[in-house]
Motif scaffolding. Structure first.
Motif, PDB file in Angstrom:
ATOM      1  N   ALA A  46       1.035  -1.202   0.028  1.00  0.00           N
ATOM      2  CA  ALA A  46       0.006  -0.035   0.068  1.00  0.00           C
ATOM      3  C   ALA A  46       0.747   1.166   0.030  1.00  0.00           C
ATOM      4  CB  ALA A  46      -1.007   0.145   1.414  1.00  0.00           C
ATOM      5  N   ALA A  47       1.989   1.278   0.864  1.00  0.00           N
ATOM      6  CA  ALA A  47       2.873   2.519   0.816  1.00  0.00           C
ATOM      7  C   ALA A  47       3.511   2.525  -0.541  1.00  0.00           C
ATOM      8  CB  ALA A  47       3.891   2.211   1.867  1.00  0.00           C
ATOM      9  N   ALA A  48       4.090   1.595  -1.192  1.00  0.00           N
ATOM     10  CA  ALA A  48       4.667   1.408  -2.419  1.00  0.00           C
ATOM     11  C   ALA A  48       3.651   1.893  -3.563  1.00  0.00           C
ATOM     12  CB  ALA A  48       5.009   0.284  -2.910  1.00  0.00           C
ATOM     13  N   ASP A  49       2.111   1.988  -3.428  1.00  0.00           N
ATOM     14  CA  ASP A  49       1.316   2.290  -4.097  1.00  0.00           C
ATOM     15  C   ASP A  49       0.818   3.884  -4.017  1.00  0.00           C
ATOM     16  OD1 ASP A  49       1.071  -0.222  -5.190  1.00  0.00           O
ATOM     17  OD2 ASP A  49      -0.737  -0.952  -4.468  1.00  0.00           O
ATOM     18  N   GLY A  50       1.521   4.283  -2.914  1.00  0.00           N
ATOM     19  CA  GLY A  50       1.341   5.763  -2.953  1.00  0.00           C
ATOM     20  C   GLY A  50       0.248   5.927  -1.878  1.00  0.00           C
ATOM     21  N   PHE A  51      -0.463   5.326  -1.133  1.00  0.00           N
ATOM     22  CA  PHE A  51      -1.381   5.675  -0.085  1.00  0.00           C
ATOM     23  C   PHE A  51      -0.896   6.160   0.982  1.00  0.00           C
ATOM     24  CE2 PHE A  51      -3.732   2.011  -2.236  1.00  0.00           C
ATOM     25  CZ  PHE A  51      -4.802   2.574  -2.123  1.00  0.00           C
ATOM     26  N   ALA A  52      -1.323   7.344   1.329  1.00  0.00           N
ATOM     27  CA  ALA A  52      -0.848   8.354   2.398  1.00  0.00           C
ATOM     28  C   ALA A  52      -0.972   7.512   3.901  1.00  0.00           C
ATOM     29  CB  ALA A  52      -1.653   9.762   2.498  1.00  0.00           C
ATOM     30  N   VAL A  53      -1.971   6.879   4.150  1.00  0.00           N
ATOM     31  CA  VAL A  53      -2.614   6.053   5.428  1.00  0.00           C
ATOM     32  C   VAL A  53      -2.861   4.885   5.243  1.00  0.00           C
ATOM     33  CG1 VAL A  53      -3.641   6.331   7.383  1.00  0.00           C
ATOM     34  CG2 VAL A  53      -3.380   8.423   6.384  1.00  0.00           C
ATOM     35  N   VAL A  54      -2.260   3.909   5.951  1.00  0.00           N
ATOM     36  CA  VAL A  54      -2.594   2.624   5.877  1.00  0.00           C
ATOM     37  C   VAL A  54      -2.998   2.121   7.215  1.00  0.00           C
ATOM     38  CG1 VAL A  54      -1.697   0.158   5.564  1.00  0.00           C
ATOM     39  CG2 VAL A  54      -0.884   2.067   4.219  1.00  0.00           C
ATOM     40  N   ALA A  55      -4.173   2.047   7.614  1.00  0.00           N
ATOM     41  CA  ALA A  55      -4.544   1.757   8.933  1.00  0.00           C
ATOM     42  C   ALA A  55      -4.852   0.127   9.344  1.00  0.00           C
ATOM     43  CB  ALA A  55      -6.095   2.372   8.972  1.00  0.00           C
ATOM     44  N   ALA A  56      -4.528  -0.016  10.411  1.00  0.00           N
ATOM     45  CA  ALA A  56      -4.546  -1.274  11.007  1.00  0.00           C
ATOM     46  C   ALA A  56      -5.950  -1.191  11.515  1.00  0.00           C
ATOM     47  CB  ALA A  56      -3.703  -1.654  11.949  1.00  0.00           C
TER      48      ALA A  56
END
Length: 282
Positions: A46-56
């Motif tokens: 998700a980070a590599a795809d450019g998402f600003a926030v990844v929520a658990a």
């Protein structure tokens, strides 16, 4: 999202998320974890795809995996607490109620936090050796989750556990001691408002170290009350230190955990702190 974590099993989480995020101009995606370690892979992608926030969306285990996946990236960790302990969420004052947590996540405040590492394993709340790791090991084998199971396992194993002698480096001074509990705290609590290090600060560049060399019944009561009331340092039932790194050598293999997950036994431990290594959105 961990579909088996706590209340996630009792709610239509995608519908609840859509209710809070559907009107936002920015897009979102939901990914379900399928096995241990999957959230690390999903967060990294998700980070590599450019998402600003990844929520658990899950408990401390899911939070740890997502955080590990985001280390070294610009994406920020968000939390929707759905576990039994929710240690990091509680420290960061994330609402435990689902609607409030989702509302907060929709308009978060961005900051950064320190990250601890024990023998190469990142942790965000606590890592430790001794009785707490022993309990984590048996809790994982208990067949059920929740606070009541944890307390039952703790009381049962209290009568069985024998501490291991260790030598620990605390700011260049070598301390030889029995290790009933040796906790390295980045955040203040284990979860469920059990404060092992109530003065811990996620942004001070230091780990708070809690050492308990033995736990007879009287001290056990003082430790339990101190953790519940958040005044364990004042109780004098434990010793405290602050370090940016440490090394521990045990006389015999001793169990260890990171963020409540038992990882095995070892005789040598290297602990370090990575200052402000993780972005958070809460």
């Amino acid at each position: 999202m961990n579909p088996t974590a706590g209340p996630s099993r009792r709610h239509d989480m995608p519908a609840l998320i859509a209710r809070h995020f559907g009107a936002l101009e920015t897009g979102y995606e939901i990914r379900l974890t399928e096995y241990a370690g999957h959230a690390v892979e999903l967060a990294r992608q998700a980070a590599a795809d450019g998402f600003a926030v990844v929520a658990a969306v899950g408990g401390d285990g899911t939070v740890n995996e997502v955080g590990r996946g985001l280390l070294g990236t610009e994406a920020a960790l968000g939390i929707v607490p759905q576990g039994s302990g929710n240690g990091l969420a509680r420290h960061l004052k994330v609402p435990l109620a689902l609607p409030a947590a989702l509302q907060r996540l929709a308009a978060p405040t961005f900051s950064r936090m320190d990250v601890g590492v024990m023998n190469g394993h990142p942790f965000f709340c606590t890592a430790g050796l001794g009785f707490d790791a022993h309990v984590s090991q048996h809790f994982a084998q208990a067949g059920s989750r929740g606070l009541s199971t944890y307390l039952r396992v703790t009381l049962r194993e209290y009568r069985r556990y024998v501490p291991v002698p260790v030598t620990v480096d605390l700011n260049g001074k070598h301390r030889q001691t029995d290790c009933y509990v040796l906790a390295f705290a980045n955040a203040s609590q284990y979860g469920n408002n059990a404060y092992i290090a109530p003065l811990a600060d996620l942004r001070d560049g230091l780990l708070d170290v809690c050492l308990i060399d033995s736990l007879p019944v009287g001290r056990a009561i003082r430790v339990s009350l101190g953790m519940a009331l958040g005044n364990l340092p004042q109780s004098k039932a434990a010793e405290y230190f602050r370090v940016s790194q440490s090394r521990v050598v045990a006389d015999a293999p001793i169990g260890f955990h990171v963020d409540g997950d038992y990882l095995g036994h070892a005789t040598e431990f290297v602990v370090e702190l990575l200052p402000l290594a993780l972005a958070v959105a809460v």
